[in-house]
Scaffold this active site. Structure first.
Site, PDB file in Angstrom:
ATOM      1  N   GLU A  60       0.811  -1.221   0.000  1.00  0.00           N
ATOM      2  CA  GLU A  60       0.000   0.000   0.000  1.00  0.00           C
ATOM      3  C   GLU A  60       0.840   1.265   0.000  1.00  0.00           C
ATOM      4  O   GLU A  60       0.450   2.277  -0.584  1.00  0.00           O
ATOM      5  CB  GLU A  60      -0.968   0.005   1.190  1.00  0.00           C
ATOM      6  N   HIS A 129     -12.090  -5.132   8.053  1.00  0.00           N
ATOM      7  CA  HIS A 129     -12.507  -4.940   6.656  1.00  0.00           C
ATOM      8  C   HIS A 129     -13.871  -4.262   6.584  1.00  0.00           C
ATOM      9  O   HIS A 129     -14.617  -4.449   5.630  1.00  0.00           O
ATOM     10  CB  HIS A 129     -12.557  -6.278   5.915  1.00  0.00           C
TER      11      HIS A 129
END
Lengths: 323, 333
Positions: A60, A129
């Site tokens: 990321e 999530h």
């Protein structure tokens, strides 16, 4: 006019901008060959080729650092973070680099980039999530924060975000991907910082964002059956913030409720409430009420997650308790 | 360790290397003096002793190539061509500062010269430098990114993400580890399981292990030319470890007492500017020419110092400018 899902609207919005501007590129984990884990980027590799649509490693910091560097050197990149929870793994680059570099260089550096990310709960994925991370981004000077609630707005706000000369975090709500509506053909481009009035009403102003907008609209329907007329305002972006929309509405209704999916503390509704308290307290006929997820991580079990995330009944109860 | 320079470096380039190192040395010494005088505030991370790395790479770069450096970035920004007074003005928080006083010592930037920023979070700029190289690749612009960082950055995740990303996409970026043996106060050897923080990790990314004498301007220039031109011609990234030493502590707060006296003495004896002057003299360069370079460097820093002493602070209204591309900082209507 064609019926479009929120999921397909993402690909349409990106394609609209990639067709118009050759400097627009897209990178992320599984965005190219796989078409995105949520199928939000399906067909883009085939349409625009492997130079402009490219899969990255699970890195990321490389994704968001990469699009920052690319934005400094002539591209208008879109980077996808698969889940907004993963912002935490590259938060340094988002906060310390992307958000601050224009200011710290006194305007030498422009960063026309978009970080798209799947946000929010309701999908039983558990605490890592499912977060609503828009408040994190809202707290940082130098980031624009966008969160559409409808397929049409996905196209129009994505276009506005790509064309914006500043960094935008674009939150796509996972629980809205399957929703659909008729979306006009042709180019759609909105302006950031313009809220939308989803229902008109005289008795209470309900301010919502993303997946809480359909919740607020449902609540307005239930309230109408009880003789309460609610005005639902969809903020659409937190930065820039359309304060005129809710201040004007409260001047008419005298009551203000915010509906947020994020956990309680320092949610965007607190900022709305603060602005209203400072600037239109004499228009208010009672306390401002915030409906939020409790201050907990989201649980995975369906019954618990549904209990945690605000629903229409909760909004109706909050409004009726004000009277 | 790489052998001494393998290519002939023309005399004008060698004089340019000497001039660069001298200018950087004067700048850093004056930054120190002005800090002690209370004119430069905050902190400074001086590159005294590390001038050869900055000079060698800057000299090998094209004007449109891009430098990304760290909070120890005065040398790198200056030697890409950023004017001296705006740089020192930024350290002193003056209106003439290259970032209008909003950046400070750790964020020197001159985009017009390809000095794309000084980044103060260890390792964060490696992915950014790779991204700028990616844009060069997509746009086929022929630019190369050069990214400087310290030995300590090799233990940060962003280092590994960026080098892997650059290697797998064959990006035109040269990563340059300035290994000055100490991350801050702790020796790098105490926190890595291999002898060389960058070179010993290169194989993980399919890259050549490159270690050079970072105090030898010819060697640095030679390796810079080779790695930059390879990157420019599509050969992908390089990871260069340049061995060097800082003459002062990590930052202004650090007197550097943790370093053994004999180690300091050995490296001071390898001062890159002293070594290079000896080499040029031995090669037949006229010493008066070298003296003139030094005199010009001193005159330049004296003129800069004079301008800074008289420069006003940034006007208050600039505080709220340049958050956004429209020049302002509005977040609501």
């Amino acid at each position: 006019m064609a019926e479009l899902t929120y999921r397909a609207a993402v690909a349409r919005g990106i394609a609209q901008e990639m067709e118009r501007d050759p400097s627009v590129v897209l990178i992320g984990e599984d965005v190219a060959a796989a078409g995105g884990v949520f199928k939000t980027t399906s067909g883009l590799l085939e349409q625009f080729g492997p130079v402009r649509v490219r899969d990255t490693p699970i890195s990321e910091e490389a994704i968001v650092g990469g699009i920052m560097g690319a934005a400094m050197n002539g591209l208008r990149p879109i980077g996808e973070l698969m889940f907004s929870d993963f912002l935490a793994t590259c938060w340094d680059i988002v906060v310390n680099q992307i958000a601050k570099t224009r200011y710290m260089t006194n305007g030498q550096v422009s960063l026309p980039l978009v970080i798209r990310t799947a946000n929010g709960g309701g999908t039983r994925f558990g605490g890592q999530h499912s977060q609503s991370a828009e408040n994190w981004a809202m707290a940082i000077p130098g980031l624009k924060v966008v969160a559409p609630s409808t397929p049409r707005d996905v196209v129009g706000l994505l276009a506005a975000s790509v064309r914006d000369p500043d960094p935008v975090i674009f939150f796509e709500h996972k629980n809205l991907f399957a929703t659909k509506e008729d979306v006009p053909d042709g180019e759609i481009v909105d302006r950031l910082g313009e809220a939308a009035f989803r229902t008109m009403g005289d008795d209470v102003t309900i301010v919502a964002l993303a997946a809480m907008v359909p919740v607020a609209i449902e609540a307005a329907g239930l309230l109408a059956a009880q003789g309460v007329s609610a005005e639902v305002i969809d903020l659409r972006s937190l930065v820039p913030l359309d304060t005129a929309a809710f201040l004007g509405s409260v001047a008419k209704t005298g009551r203000l409720v915010t509906v947020e999916e994020n956990p309680r503390l320092c949610g965007w509704g607190a900022e709305i409430a603060s602005i209203a308290a400072e600037e239109c307290i004499w228009d208010l006929d009672g306390p401002i009420v915030r409906v939020t997820t409790p201050h907990i991580p989201l649980p995975a079990a369906a019954e618990l997650e549904d209990l945690a995330i605000p629903d229409a009944q909760q909004v109706v109860r909050a409004v009726l308790a004000m009277a | 360790m790489a052998e001494p320079a393998t290519v002939d470096i023309d005399p004008s380039t060698r004089l340019a290397l000497y001039r660069s190192m001298v200018r950087a040395r004067y700048f850093e010494q004056r930054a120190y003096d002005l800090f002690m005088e209370g004119i430069v505030k905050g902190t400074t991370h001086l590159g005294l002793g590390q001038e050869a790395v900055a000079a060698g790479f800057a000299e090998a770069m094209n004007p449109t190539d891009m430098t990304f450096c760290t909070y120890r970035g005065h040398n790198h920004t200056l030697l890409r061509g950023a004017p001296m007074t705006p740089l020192m003005g930024e350290l002193a928080g003056r209106d003439v500062g290259i970032c209008g006083g909003k950046g400070g010592s750790m964020h020197l930037t001159d985009v017009s010269k390809g000095a794309m920023g000084s980044y103060a979070i260890v390792g964060a700029h490696l992915p950014i430098a790779a991204g700028a190289a990616w844009a060069a690749q997509v746009r086929q612009s022929g630019q190369v990114s050069v990214c400087f960082f310290g030995d300590g950055a090799t233990n940060i995740g962003a280092f590994h993400e960026a080098v892997n990303f650059a290697a797998v996409w064959k990006l035109p970026v040269v990563f340059v580890c300035e290994n000055n043996l100490y991350m801050e106060y702790t020796p790098i050897s105490a926190v890595i399981p291999v002898p060389h923080p960058a070179a010993d990790r290169a194989a993980s990314y399919g890259l050549e292990s490159i270690i050079i004498d970072g105090n030898d301007a010819d060697v640095v220039y030679d390796m810079a030319t080779r790695t930059i031109e390879r990157a420019r011609s599509g050969g992908g990234p390089a990871l260069v470890e340049a061995l060097t030493y800082r003459h002062k502590g990590h930052s202004r707060a650090d007197p550097g007492k943790y370093r053994p006296d004999e180690e300091v003495a050995a490296w001071m004896a390898r001062d890159p500017i002293v070594l290079y002057r000896e080499r040029l003299t031995a090669a037949g360069f006229d010493p008066t020419l070298l003296d003139e370079i030094e005199q010009a460097g001193l005159a330049e820093i004296d003129a800069t110092t004079m301008e800074i002493r008289n420069a006003p602070p940034p006007p208050p209204e600039t505080m709220m400018t340049q958050l956004w591309a429209d020049g302002g900082s509005q977040w609501r209507n």
